[in-house]
Structure formats: structure tokens, C-alpha cells
Scaffold this motif. Structure first.
Motif, PDB file in Angstrom:
ATOM      1  N   GLN A  26      46.478  40.810  36.074  1.00 54.51           N
ATOM      2  CA  GLN A  26      45.721  41.141  36.248  1.00 54.51           C
ATOM      3  C   GLN A  26      44.468  40.649  37.486  1.00 54.51           C
ATOM      4  O   GLN A  26      43.851  41.129  37.880  1.00 54.51           O
ATOM      5  CB  GLN A  26      44.539  41.137  35.395  1.00 54.51           C
ATOM      6  CG  GLN A  26      44.611  42.432  33.882  1.00 54.51           C
ATOM      7  CD  GLN A  26      44.181  42.278  32.934  1.00 54.51           C
ATOM      8  OE1 GLN A  26      43.539  40.988  32.444  1.00 54.51           O
ATOM      9  NE2 GLN A  26      44.528  43.238  31.921  1.00 54.51           N
ATOM     10  N   LYS A  29      46.515  41.194  40.529  1.00 54.10           N
ATOM     11  CA  LYS A  29      45.875  42.727  41.690  1.00 54.10           C
ATOM     12  C   LYS A  29      44.182  42.236  42.048  1.00 54.10           C
ATOM     13  O   LYS A  29      43.964  42.492  43.249  1.00 54.10           O
ATOM     14  CB  LYS A  29      45.779  43.666  40.495  1.00 54.10           C
ATOM     15  CG  LYS A  29      45.031  44.865  40.703  1.00 54.10           C
ATOM     16  CD  LYS A  29      45.201  45.987  39.788  1.00 54.10           C
ATOM     17  CE  LYS A  29      44.131  46.846  40.377  1.00 54.10           C
ATOM     18  NZ  LYS A  29      43.998  47.985  38.616  1.00 54.10           N
ATOM     19  N   GLN A  30      43.601  41.564  41.341  1.00 58.92           N
ATOM     20  CA  GLN A  30      41.804  41.361  41.719  1.00 58.92           C
ATOM     21  C   GLN A  30      41.867  40.312  43.096  1.00 58.92           C
ATOM     22  O   GLN A  30      40.902  40.706  43.948  1.00 58.92           O
ATOM     23  CB  GLN A  30      41.074  40.961  40.627  1.00 58.92           C
ATOM     24  CG  GLN A  30      40.719  41.618  39.442  1.00 58.92           C
ATOM     25  CD  GLN A  30      40.051  42.470  40.002  1.00 58.92           C
ATOM     26  OE1 GLN A  30      38.920  43.084  40.867  1.00 58.92           O
ATOM     27  NE2 GLN A  30      40.957  44.667  38.941  1.00 58.92           N
ATOM     28  N   HIS A  47      41.894  31.811  40.285  1.00 57.42           N
ATOM     29  CA  HIS A  47      41.760  32.375  39.091  1.00 57.42           C
ATOM     30  C   HIS A  47      41.408  31.072  37.744  1.00 57.42           C
ATOM     31  O   HIS A  47      41.614  29.959  38.130  1.00 57.42           O
ATOM     32  CB  HIS A  47      43.213  32.531  38.312  1.00 57.42           C
ATOM     33  CG  HIS A  47      43.004  33.509  37.185  1.00 57.42           C
ATOM     34  ND1 HIS A  47      44.348  33.399  36.614  1.00 57.42           N
ATOM     35  CD2 HIS A  47      41.710  33.987  36.461  1.00 57.42           C
ATOM     36  CE1 HIS A  47      44.089  34.555  35.150  1.00 57.42           C
ATOM     37  NE2 HIS A  47      42.073  34.373  35.055  1.00 57.42           N
ATOM     38  N   TYR A  86      32.504  45.781  43.482  1.00 55.27           N
ATOM     39  CA  TYR A  86      32.273  44.958  42.334  1.00 55.27           C
ATOM     40  C   TYR A  86      30.655  45.180  42.609  1.00 55.27           C
ATOM     41  O   TYR A  86      30.376  46.184  43.599  1.00 55.27           O
ATOM     42  CB  TYR A  86      32.505  43.471  42.772  1.00 55.27           C
ATOM     43  CG  TYR A  86      33.921  43.762  42.818  1.00 55.27           C
ATOM     44  CD1 TYR A  86      35.011  42.787  41.724  1.00 55.27           C
ATOM     45  CD2 TYR A  86      34.787  43.751  44.527  1.00 55.27           C
ATOM     46  CE1 TYR A  86      36.257  43.227  41.860  1.00 55.27           C
ATOM     47  CE2 TYR A  86      36.261  43.471  44.055  1.00 55.27           C
ATOM     48  CZ  TYR A  86      36.709  42.581  42.687  1.00 55.27           C
ATOM     49  OH  TYR A  86      37.825  42.652  42.904  1.00 55.27           O
ATOM     50  N   THR A 103      33.008  44.089  37.816  1.00 54.93           N
ATOM     51  CA  THR A 103      33.813  45.478  37.818  1.00 54.93           C
ATOM     52  C   THR A 103      32.756  46.466  37.400  1.00 54.93           C
ATOM     53  O   THR A 103      32.612  45.479  36.016  1.00 54.93           O
ATOM     54  CB  THR A 103      35.490  44.895  37.563  1.00 54.93           C
ATOM     55  OG1 THR A 103      34.994  44.865  35.999  1.00 54.93           O
ATOM     56  CG2 THR A 103      35.464  44.420  38.150  1.00 54.93           C
ATOM     57  N   VAL A 108      36.199  41.513  34.779  1.00 52.30           N
ATOM     58  CA  VAL A 108      36.044  41.221  36.025  1.00 52.30           C
ATOM     59  C   VAL A 108      34.562  39.793  36.490  1.00 52.30           C
ATOM     60  O   VAL A 108      33.972  41.260  36.413  1.00 52.30           O
ATOM     61  CB  VAL A 108      37.126  41.681  37.239  1.00 52.30           C
ATOM     62  CG1 VAL A 108      37.169  40.113  37.895  1.00 52.30           C
ATOM     63  CG2 VAL A 108      38.018  42.289  36.764  1.00 52.30           C
ATOM     64  N   VAL A 110      33.127  37.702  39.343  1.00 49.14           N
ATOM     65  CA  VAL A 110      34.031  37.288  40.448  1.00 49.14           C
ATOM     66  C   VAL A 110      32.882  35.875  40.872  1.00 49.14           C
ATOM     67  O   VAL A 110      31.957  36.802  41.246  1.00 49.14           O
ATOM     68  CB  VAL A 110      34.097  38.414  41.946  1.00 49.14           C
ATOM     69  CG1 VAL A 110      34.341  37.010  42.888  1.00 49.14           C
ATOM     70  CG2 VAL A 110      35.054  38.910  41.046  1.00 49.14           C
TER      71      VAL A 110
END
Length: 183
Positions: A26, A29-30, A47, A86, A103, A108, A110
Motif C-alpha cells: 500500500q 502504491k501511494q 514509509h 489527497y 486520502t 493514508v 502524507v
């Protein structure tokens, strides 16, 4: 807090689940979405947080640190991240010029920081310490599970309650890596 937390305080259940081996995928992907959106403006994409530590129970929210040249210069990343789906949730000009997007699914977060920000060093030291030291991983997981069972007005209050143990683990990590603190 209203000028920092866009949209105001949200009461959300704090749910800590067992480690999910899908979390690294995941993140990847992000990270690809962010990299496509920002191109060379993203100097690093990492991450971080509990989902980045194999075996550690966590809230099922992928935390990502993104380094840019200057996080106070929103024009260099905000429109692109919004276009990529986002939503800006946090704007903290008084704390490392931190910005946090999430998200729409709320799975998620960020975090945007400037190149050289000490907070990113701390996040990476914490992650790496938890990956390498099972006793710290178990200590942290125990605190998280205990606190998750309490009633919190919002996620920030839960995070604040973990501060003491987080700071202890970061201090050990930084001492051992020679990046801070007395021996």
C-alpha cells in the motif's frame, strides 16, 4: 488549533489492528502516486509510522514522509497533491512548516517536510529502532493497545498520550546512531 487543523477536530475511533503484510505494498502504491504527482519536487518519500514496522500492530493508516525543498512553499506541491486525490488536513507553519494530506478514505497520511528537517530524522530513527529492537517494538505496541481502549476526543489526543514512550525510544535510537543525546 483551528488554524492548524483544517476542518476542525474529528472524533474517530482509535482501532489498533495486528500487522498487515499488505501495508508495504500500500505504501509503494501511494509512493508511486506521489512521485508521479510531484516529480523531482519530491526529494525523498519514506514509509514511516507503525505500518512501516513488520510485526507491529498499528492503526491501519499508512504514514508517509515526503521531503521537498521548502514545505512553506505550498505552490510547489499542494496543487499537484490535491489533483492526485489527497486532501490538505494540517498546516503547521510553527512546527517545521509541516503539512499533512490524507486520502479521502482516511487510510493514508502524507506528511510534507523541508529538506534537512530534524523531524524526518527522528521519524526514521524511530522506525529503524522499532524494526531492529523487538523489546522496543513490544513496549510501544503494549502502550498503543492500552491507549486505544480509551475514549479520545480525536486522534491527536491519542498521539499525545503516546509521546513519553515515543520520545524514550527515539532518544535510544539517536544515542546509538550518534545523531543526538549524551552517550
Amino acid at each position: 488549533m483551528d488554524d492548524v487543523l483544517i476542518g476542525g477536530i474529528e472524533k474517530r475511533a482509535i482501532v489498533v489492528v495486528d500487522y498487515d503484510p499488505r501495508w508495504p505494498d500500500q505504501f509503494r502504491k501511494q509512493a508511486q502516486i506521489i512521485e508521479r504527482a510531484l516529480g523531482g519536487s519530491a526529494l525523498a518519500i519514506e514509509h514511516v509510522g507503525s505500518t512501516s514496522v513488520p510485526g507491529l500492530a498499528a492503526k491501519p493508516i499508512i504514514d508517509i514522509d515526503v521531503l521537498v525543498a521548502d514545505s512553506s512553499d505550498e505552490a510547489t506541491y499542494l496543487p499537484a497533491l490535491v489533483q492526485a486525490g489527497y486532501v490538505l488536513r494540517v498546516r503547521e507553519p510553527d512546527w517545521h512548516q509541516h503539512r499533512m494530506f490524507r486520502t479521502r478514505e482516511l487510510d493514508v497520511h502524507v506528511h510534507i517536510f523541508s529538506r534537512g528537517c530534524v523531524e524526518v530524522t527522528r521519524h526514521l530513527a524511530f522506525r529503524d529502532r522499532l524494526r531492529a529492537f523487538p523489546e522496543d517494538r513490544l513496549l510501544y505496541e503494549g502502550v498503543k493497545r492500552k491507549l486505544a481502549g480509551e475514549d479520545w476526543p480525536d486522534m491527536n489526543a491519542y498521539a499525545q498520550a503516546k509521546t513519553e514512550v515515543v520520545e524514550q525510544i527515539i532518544a535510544r535510537a539517536l544515542r546509538e546512531t550518534g545523531k543526538g543525546g549524551p552517550p
